[in-house]
Design an enzyme around this catalytic site. Structure first.
Site, PDB file in Angstrom:
ATOM      1  N   SER A 260     -19.638 -55.806-102.473  1.00  0.00           N
ATOM      2  CA  SER A 260     -18.427 -56.517-102.070  1.00  0.00           C
ATOM      3  C   SER A 260     -17.411 -56.427-103.201  1.00  0.00           C
ATOM      4  CB  SER A 260     -18.750 -57.976-101.782  1.00  0.00           C
ATOM      5  OG  SER A 260     -18.975 -58.636-103.008  1.00  0.00           O
ATOM      6  N   LYS A 261     -16.193 -56.836-102.879  1.00  0.00           N
ATOM      7  CA  LYS A 261     -15.117 -56.733-103.868  1.00  0.00           C
ATOM      8  C   LYS A 261     -15.335 -57.645-105.075  1.00  0.00           C
ATOM      9  CE  LYS A 261     -11.589 -55.280-100.691  1.00  0.00           C
ATOM     10  NZ  LYS A 261     -10.941 -55.735 -99.534  1.00  0.00           N
ATOM     11  N   ARG A 262     -16.287 -58.561-104.949  1.00  0.00           N
ATOM     12  CA  ARG A 262     -16.518 -59.524-106.020  1.00  0.00           C
ATOM     13  C   ARG A 262     -16.871 -58.834-107.336  1.00  0.00           C
ATOM     14  NH1 ARG A 262     -20.889 -63.330-106.229  1.00  0.00           N
ATOM     15  NH2 ARG A 262     -21.805 -62.057-104.594  1.00  0.00           N
TER      16      ARG A 262
END
Ligand code: GLU
Length: 488
Positions: A260-262
């Protein structure tokens, strides 16, 4: 070599090209190139609300940038053999390669399924379906469509969707990566395959296209594994053969959750803009779920093609380790052609970034120290403009400021004596080092370096002076002396 191996990447243009899609494309491409098969690009834009031309462009430019040219696809250009038929905007025998241009084909097969009684019009609304699901949950059974429209003789005009009758059985297939897989289809419920004769849905369109385009191997992400039995049942109903399937492991973040973009950027474009070289990214992505028997890590495109073997792909998730990517990119930057680095630097920072001779010198001096080209500007900014700094930066350990000033003054006098065309790294070093040794290297070289860069970390003073030239180097030493003098 010619053979019947045909693979495809089938992205949906509903967002920027994702690293996961790029990985799937790369594995298909490597598979095809290794074996001498064909690699096909198909744009799956049947979701009219979410598909956008700008995303198709992004996907196409990203795949090209990575170096994954396709043999057949939606765009006919110089690299692809143009279709002989006039006005066709694709290259290849089995097009069009954009699903939105294949509606006649889907309609034909939908009618065939309806006529044979393998599919039916269903008039159940969203609300009715939700109610049904809720009732099922309340009774403690797994929610699935009851099939109530099967016998209702719904007309085309009243239909919400067209459903395919899922035969209840155990569907088995042998996955190249995951081995034998069995699904019990009695849990599925009849499958919505289209919203109308000219509005096909994913599982249906993909089956038609894979057949029509003579796809021999479907290599795709593990998130599609549950779709495979549905697609196999459709193939059987339509009398199609089943391709070989290979489902690639998920790409995971360091905490082993789905990428994910996290943790890191997920779109290819972001990596491009950050100054990763396509060959480094290709190398890195190839190792997301696959490796060589000798675990070599730096692999050129040719080596990847030569050694690619799906049977070496792993089943478990592949962790996206950005440190490893940075390390790999740094290795590629060290040896990349100077002209290419220059091009990328201009692409990232704009034409105006430095005059060319200076930028070339800077590439030579910094390519060993950076892991992404977007660091190039930050670490080299001081060449263009001396940053303001505190005079304390000039002080080496416990040396008295007077002594530092004395050293800088002597250095300045030595530098003044240089002829312009002798002012280079080797000459400067040869002249200044013997003197620096008599004073103590640290107390001479540190303040010089700090004065020239205005930073606590930078290349050594001789290298900086070589790049700055005589006048600017002297100007910076003067500034340093003024700072120390006014501080004392
Ligand atoms: N359009 C689908 C996707 O982007 C393709 C899936 C497939 O390869 O069958 O996930």
């Amino acid at each position: 070599m010619t053979n019947n191996i045909r693979v495809r990447i089938a992205p949906s243009p509903t967002g920027a090209l994702h690293i996961g899609t790029a990985r799937t494309a790369l594995f298909n491409w490597l598979f095809a190139r290794h074996i001498g098969g064909k690699f096909i690009l198909r744009i799956e834009d049947t979701d009219l609300e979410r598909s956008e031309v700008k995303w198709e462009k992004d996907i196409i430019s990203g795949l090209r940038w990575l170096g994954l040219e396709w043999d057949e696809g939606p765009i006919a250009d110089a690299q692809n053999q143009k279709s002989k038929i006039k006005n066709q905007n694709y290259a290849g025998k089995y097009g069009p390669y954009r699903q939105s241009e294949r509606l006649d084909i889907y309609e034909k097969y939908l009618k065939q399924l309806l006529e044979k009684g393998d599919a039916y019009y269903c008039s159940c609304t969203k609300e009715e379906l939700e109610k049904e699901r809720n009732e099922q949950s309340e009774r403690g059974i797994a929610p699935k469509y009851s099939g109530k429209c099967r016998s209702r003789k719904v007309s085309e005009a009243d239909a919400q969707v067209i459903r395919f009758i899922i035969p209840e059985e155990k569907v088995q297939f042998s996955d190249l990566i995951r081995g034998d897989i069995v699904f019990d289809t009695s849990l599925f419920g009849d499958l919505a395959i289209a919203k109308g004769l000219r509005v096909p849905l994913y599982n249906f369109a993909v089956v038609i296209d894979d057949f029509e385009m003579k796809i021999s191997h479907v290599i795709r992400g593990e998130d599609h594994i549950a779709n495979t039995p549905k697609q196999i049942l459709l193939q059987r109903a339509l009398g199609f053969s089943t391709p070989v399937y290979a489902h690639l492991p998920l790409i995971l973040d360091p905490d082993r959750s789905k990428m994910s973009k996290r943790y890191s950027a997920t779109s290819l474009e972001e990596y491009r803009k950050a100054g990763y070289l396509p060959e480094a990214l290709m190398n890195f992505i190839a190792l997301l779920g696959w490796h060589l028997s000798d675990d070599r890590e730096i692999l050129s495109e040719e080596e990847l093609i030569q050694n690619f073997d799906l049977s070496r792909a792993q089943k478990s998730g592949a962790v996206f380790n950005v440190e490893k990517l940075n390390w790999l990119n740094a290795q590629y930057i060290k040896t990349a052609d100077e002209g290419r680095l220059l091009e990328i630097i201009k692409e990232i920072f704009g034409e105006e970034f430095g005059n060319l001779p200076l930028t070339r010198k800077l590439i030579a001096s910094s390519r060993e120290r950076i892991s992404k080209l977007d660091e190039f500007k930050d670490i080299n900014n001081f060449f263009f403009e001396l940053p303001d700094y505190d005079p304390s930066l000039l002080i080496w350990k416990n040396t008295e400021p007077e002594r530092i000033m004395e050293n800088l003054r002597v250095a300045r006098e030595i530098l003044k004596g240089f002829l312009l065309d002798e002012f280079d790294k080797a000459n400067l070093e040869a002249k200044l080092m013997p003197w620096a040794d008599t004073r103590g290297r640290g107390e001479v070289l540190w303040p010089m370096r700090a004065a020239l860069s205005g930073k606590d970390k930078s290349p050594g003073p001789f290298e900086i002076m070589d790049i700055l030239g005589k006048d600017e180097s002297l100007r910076r030493l003067d500034i340093a002396l003024q700072k120390l003098e006014s501080n004392n």
